[in-house]
Write an enzyme that holds these catalytic residues in place. Structure first.
Site, PDB file in Angstrom:
ATOM      1  N   HIS A   1      21.953 -42.024  -3.525  1.00 40.72           N
ATOM      2  CA  HIS A   1      23.311 -42.294  -3.031  1.00 40.72           C
ATOM      3  C   HIS A   1      23.461 -41.601  -1.690  1.00 40.72           C
ATOM      4  CE1 HIS A   1      24.513 -44.221  -6.700  1.00 40.72           C
ATOM      5  NE2 HIS A   1      23.922 -43.232  -7.354  1.00 40.72           N
TER       6      HIS A   1
ATOM      7  N   TYR B   1      29.271 -43.326   5.317  1.00 39.79           N
ATOM      8  CA  TYR B   1      27.903 -43.809   5.163  1.00 39.79           C
ATOM      9  C   TYR B   1      27.047 -43.669   6.421  1.00 39.79           C
ATOM     10  CZ  TYR B   1      29.931 -45.773   0.962  1.00 39.79           C
ATOM     11  OH  TYR B   1      30.573 -45.920  -0.230  1.00 39.79           O
TER      12      TYR B   1
END
Length: 151
Positions: free
Chosen positions: A102, A25
């Site tokens: 996302h 991430y």
């Protein structure tokens, strides 16, 4: 005026951005994401209301409230992407254009991440661009909104 505001929704665990699995991430935080979205929207004269929660009902309440004063929704549902019919139904129920974001490429990860309950109600999909994908999502969503206003 609803054309002047969008809702940014970040789901469960996105409050941990910057420290949660940085190899997946990245190291930017939720505050960084909110600033990216705010800056991208401001270039078009649009305000942002941001919500993040680890509780599905809080997100649904924010989505319901958006129909009163927002022109669209940018959402990263986190893990709820793959599990929540009720979140999908809330998005469909407010009849606002939705951009699904996302950070990672969910289609290159575990098989359970390949299905999105949000996908069929979203008009914009940005997958795997890291947090920069939020900027892309805002730009594309505002283009949809502008096009809808023109047509």
């Amino acid at each position: 005026m609803t054309e002047r505001r969008i809702l940014l929704v970040n789901g469960p665990n996105l409050n941990l951005l910057g420290t949660r699995e940085p190899d997946v991430y990245g190291t930017q935080t939720l505050a960084d994401v909110e600033q990216i979205v705010t800056d991208a929207a401001a270039t078009r004269g649009v305000e942002v209301r941001a919500v993040q929660s680890n509780h599905e009902g809080v997100l649904i309440d924010a989505i319901h409230a958006a129909r009163e004063d927002c022109a669209g929704i940018v959402i990263n549902p986190g893990g709820l992407t793959h599990t929540s019919v009720v979140l999908r139904d809330a998005l469909a129920g407010v009849s606002l254009p939705v951009a699904e974001v996302h950070i990672s490429n969910v289609y290159e990860r575990e098989a359970f991440r390949h299905h999105s309950y949000v996908a069929d109600v979203a008009v914009v999909h940005v997958i795997g661009e890291g947090v920069a994908g939020y900027r892309t999502a805002v730009t594309r969503l505002l283009d949809v909104i502008s096009g809808a206003a023109d047509g």
